[in-house]
Design an enzyme around this catalytic site. Structure first.
Site, PDB file in Angstrom:
ATOM      1  N   CYS A 112     -12.609  -9.393  -8.568  1.00 24.92           N
ATOM      2  CA  CYS A 112     -13.537 -10.515  -8.485  1.00 24.92           C
ATOM      3  C   CYS A 112     -14.971 -10.017  -8.626  1.00 24.92           C
ATOM      4  CB  CYS A 112     -13.363 -11.230  -7.145  1.00 24.92           C
ATOM      5  SG  CYS A 112     -13.781 -10.186  -5.725  1.00 24.92           S
ATOM      6  N   HIS A 114     -10.483  -2.467  -0.731  1.00 29.28           N
ATOM      7  CA  HIS A 114      -9.120  -2.189  -0.286  1.00 29.28           C
ATOM      8  C   HIS A 114      -8.222  -1.896  -1.481  1.00 29.28           C
ATOM      9  CE1 HIS A 114      -9.479  -4.055   4.001  1.00 29.28           C
ATOM     10  NE2 HIS A 114      -9.757  -2.771   3.970  1.00 29.28           N
ATOM     11  N   HIS A 135     -16.721  -5.474   2.359  1.00 28.94           N
ATOM     12  CA  HIS A 135     -16.337  -6.358   3.455  1.00 28.94           C
ATOM     13  C   HIS A 135     -17.455  -6.559   4.478  1.00 28.94           C
ATOM     14  CE1 HIS A 135     -12.457  -4.677   1.977  1.00 28.94           C
ATOM     15  NE2 HIS A 135     -12.087  -5.927   2.099  1.00 28.94           N
ATOM     16  N   CYS A 181     -20.122  -8.138  -0.206  1.00 32.10           N
ATOM     17  CA  CYS A 181     -19.900  -9.251  -1.128  1.00 32.10           C
ATOM     18  C   CYS A 181     -20.791 -10.437  -0.731  1.00 32.10           C
ATOM     19  CB  CYS A 181     -18.432  -9.666  -1.089  1.00 32.10           C
ATOM     20  SG  CYS A 181     -18.068 -11.182  -2.011  1.00 32.10           S
ATOM     21  N   GLU A 221     -13.979  -7.538   7.617  1.00 33.71           N
ATOM     22  CA  GLU A 221     -14.796  -8.711   7.300  1.00 33.71           C
ATOM     23  C   GLU A 221     -14.885  -9.636   8.501  1.00 33.71           C
ATOM     24  OE1 GLU A 221     -14.437 -12.885   4.896  1.00 33.71           O
ATOM     25  OE2 GLU A 221     -13.586 -11.129   3.896  1.00 33.71           O
ATOM     26  N   CYS A 224     -13.655 -17.817  -0.626  1.00 33.72           N
ATOM     27  CA  CYS A 224     -14.234 -17.493  -1.931  1.00 33.72           C
ATOM     28  C   CYS A 224     -13.487 -18.250  -3.024  1.00 33.72           C
ATOM     29  CB  CYS A 224     -14.128 -15.985  -2.158  1.00 33.72           C
ATOM     30  SG  CYS A 224     -14.537 -15.460  -3.819  1.00 33.72           S
ATOM     31  N   SER A 227      -4.734  -4.547   1.228  1.00 34.10           N
ATOM     32  CA  SER A 227      -5.604  -5.634   0.772  1.00 34.10           C
ATOM     33  C   SER A 227      -5.085  -6.972   1.259  1.00 34.10           C
ATOM     34  CB  SER A 227      -5.684  -5.631  -0.765  1.00 34.10           C
ATOM     35  OG  SER A 227      -6.240  -6.833  -1.243  1.00 34.10           O
ATOM     36  N   ASN A 267      -6.145 -10.055   0.526  1.00 33.60           N
ATOM     37  CA  ASN A 267      -5.995 -11.097  -0.496  1.00 33.60           C
ATOM     38  C   ASN A 267      -4.798 -10.811  -1.397  1.00 33.60           C
ATOM     39  OD1 ASN A 267      -7.011 -10.155  -3.396  1.00 33.60           O
ATOM     40  ND2 ASN A 267      -8.331  -9.169  -1.896  1.00 33.60           N
ATOM     41  N   SER A 325      -9.174  -6.905  -5.544  1.00 31.34           N
ATOM     42  CA  SER A 325      -9.632  -5.517  -5.490  1.00 31.34           C
ATOM     43  C   SER A 325      -8.955  -4.653  -6.542  1.00 31.34           C
ATOM     44  CB  SER A 325      -9.367  -4.933  -4.087  1.00 31.34           C
ATOM     45  OG  SER A 325     -10.112  -5.616  -3.107  1.00 31.34           O
TER      46      SER A 325
END
Length: 278
Positions: free
Chosen positions: A12, A40, A72, A94, A124, A190, A218, A220, A262
């Site tokens: 991203c 990550h 993060h 981010c 995060e 996000c 990770s 996500n 990531s």
């Protein structure tokens, strides 16, 4: 076997920005530190270390003159510690994470009891929590309605980890409303996360198998794998093409590929090429 890549997959904006900043630091400053893994993705972090970007697990572990704050983010206390040791700080947090931190701070300033929808202990989430706590809020981290404390008082503010699923946020809000609490919600998910999740779910509906690429650490990417596995049980979460074998796809006529936020494009290309060769 037909191999189809999801419409939205891979690194991203926030991750690519952090990688670009790290590259600039290595070119200008040479050997440097990141405070915690930059992203990550173990393979990417290991490759950066080969080029001189070493991970410092804490401020006490910093050995270089330049320190990059991970994507993060870090807590306000850690930022203060970095100022005390007089190093050059490059902030690769981010922007979406910074937005979540500021939303939490504002809800705290508004007098809200704060709920953070996310994983306890995730860097995060820890940073968001501390931003709100320092701003004066009592804070709880919740991941399901069962985690919501009993002793809530109005007003209640809600923010969410940027890589969480919208369904999780909706469940928390619904549970609060059943208690006659109408929370002030700041949806800080996000947009890239939502796009990847939706694209992966759509692709999984039509595939015999799914491959999800990204770090096992990770959040996500793990959620992408969970979403795909719900729709397509033959889902594999891998970190590299070396984990693939023909036996995994026995009898498959189609396989879908997606990747976490990531995961850089070259790792996706390696996996697609391997699948094409099976």
């Amino acid at each position: 076997m037909k191999v189809v890549l999801a419409e939205h997959a891979g690194a991203c904006y926030g991750v690519q920005r952090a990688l670009d900043m790290a590259g600039d630091v290595l070119r200008t400053d040479g050997a440097s530190n990141t405070l915690g893994p930059l992203i990550h993705n173990p393979q990417v972090v290991a490759n950066l270390e080969k080029h001189g970007l070493r991970v410092a697990e804490s401020v006490d572990d910093v050995s270089a003159d330049t320190v990059i704050i991970r994507s993060h983010g870090v807590t306000p206390q850690v930022r203060s510690q970095l100022e005390d040791i007089n190093v050059r700080v490059v902030d690769a947090t981010c922007p979406h994470v910074l937005r979540a931190q500021k939303a939490a701070e504002q809800l705290a300033h508004d007098g809200c009891r704060l709920l953070i929808v996310g994983e306890p202990g995730h860097p995060e989430v820890s940073a968001i929590r501390e931003c709100a706590r320092i701003a004066g809020a009592k804070v709880d981290v919740v991941l399901s309605p069962d985690d919501i404390p009993d002793n809530l008082y109005a007003p209640v503010g809600v923010v969410i980890q940027t890589t969480q699923r919208r369904e999780v946020l909706d469940e928390i809000v619904s549970a609060l409303q059943k208690r006659n609490i109408e929370p002030i919600v700041r949806n800080t998910i996000c947009s890239a996360t939502s796009e990847r999740q939706l694209a992966a779910a759509r692709l999984a509906e039509d595939m015999d198998a799914m491959v999800v690429i990204g770090g096992k650490n990770s959040s996500n990417t793990t959620r992408l794998a969970e979403i795909c596995r719900t729709i397509c049980p033959r889902t594999f979460h891998i970190e590299s093409d070396e984990e693939l074998s023909p036996e995994m796809f026995s009898g498959c006529k189609s396989v879908g590929v997606t990747a976490g936020a990531s995961t850089p494009s070259y790792q996706i290309s390696q996996v697609v090429q391997m699948l094409d060769a099976l």
